[in-house]
Design a protein around this motif. Structure first.
Motif, mmCIF file in Angstrom:
data_model
loop_
_atom_site.group_PDB
_atom_site.id
_atom_site.type_symbol
_atom_site.label_atom_id
_atom_site.label_comp_id
_atom_site.label_asym_id
_atom_site.label_seq_id
_atom_site.Cartn_x
_atom_site.Cartn_y
_atom_site.Cartn_z
ATOM 1 N N TYR A 150 31.506 116.711 87.031
ATOM 2 C CA TYR A 150 31.044 117.685 85.782
ATOM 3 C C TYR A 150 32.301 118.189 85.240
ATOM 4 O O TYR A 150 32.502 118.085 84.009
ATOM 5 N N HIS A 151 32.985 118.948 86.176
ATOM 6 C CA HIS A 151 33.998 119.819 85.555
ATOM 7 C C HIS A 151 35.296 118.788 85.227
ATOM 8 O O HIS A 151 35.922 119.253 84.204
ATOM 9 N N ALA A 152 35.496 117.841 85.849
ATOM 10 C CA ALA A 152 36.437 116.926 85.456
ATOM 11 C C ALA A 152 36.079 116.180 84.298
ATOM 12 O O ALA A 152 37.014 116.114 83.309
ATOM 13 N N GLY A 153 34.938 116.149 83.777
ATOM 14 C CA GLY A 153 34.617 115.444 82.346
ATOM 15 C C GLY A 153 34.789 116.261 81.559
ATOM 16 O O GLY A 153 35.223 115.979 80.370
ATOM 17 N N VAL A 154 34.454 117.562 81.817
ATOM 18 C CA VAL A 154 34.720 118.850 80.666
ATOM 19 C C VAL A 154 36.273 118.762 80.378
ATOM 20 O O VAL A 154 36.681 118.932 79.129
ATOM 21 N N GLU A 155 37.049 118.755 81.485
ATOM 22 C CA GLU A 155 38.470 118.793 81.213
ATOM 23 C C GLU A 155 38.887 117.441 80.308
ATOM 24 O O GLU A 155 40.047 117.523 79.607
#
Length: 154
Positions: A77-82
């Motif tokens: 999820y965090h990588a997708g936000v980045e």
């Protein structure tokens, strides 16, 4: 698993304390699984060494696998936000909404540095630290699942 978790969290602290790459709120949340895994994995290993019942060991390993899988999802999820695939939490990637009064705003600007969840501070081979967390968490989940499978067999 405990060794992998210790090395990973030590690496996170190294990036934070030595290289001054400060974690965002999502980065800090991803550390929780490691803080759980270190003592639990050590406890499961000690219990296995002392001949604990298989059921107890399987439950401990299952908890470790689930925590690692959940952490891989959070890291993804965090990588997708980045990568700007989706919007992140408003407290670390959205617009600033509550500025307060002018006096407190100036005080806060002097004392607070917001670390945004949608801005990558470091990449290696195209992956951010969140991306590497996904890989490490999946490795830990695989180790725990393998251990649970082997332990469950008579």
């Amino acid at each position: 698993m405990a060794i992998v978790a210790v090395v990973t969290i030590a690496g996170a602290w190294f990036f934070q304390l030595v290289l001054d790459i400060r974690p965002c709120p999502l980065c800090l949340e991803q550390r929780y699984a490691y803080y759980l895994s270190i003592p639990l994995a050590a406890l499961v290993a000690m219990a296995a060494g002392r001949g604990a019942p298989r059921g107890v060991l399987v439950v401990g390993l299952a908890i470790l696998a689930l925590a690692s899988l959940a952490n891989a999802v959070l890291g993804g999820y965090h990588a997708g936000v980045e990568w700007k695939f989706w919007q992140g939490p408003t407290d670390c990637s959205g617009p600033v909404v509550d500025l307060g009064n002018a006096g407190s705003l100036f005080e806060r600007l002097d004392t607070v540095k917001v670390i945004r969840c949608d801005e990558v501070q470091w990449r290696f081979l195209g992956l951010s630290l969140a991306g590497y967390n996904v890989l490490i968490s999946l490795l830990m989940a695989a180790i725990a699942a393998w251990g649970a499978g082997r332990t469950a067999r008579p």
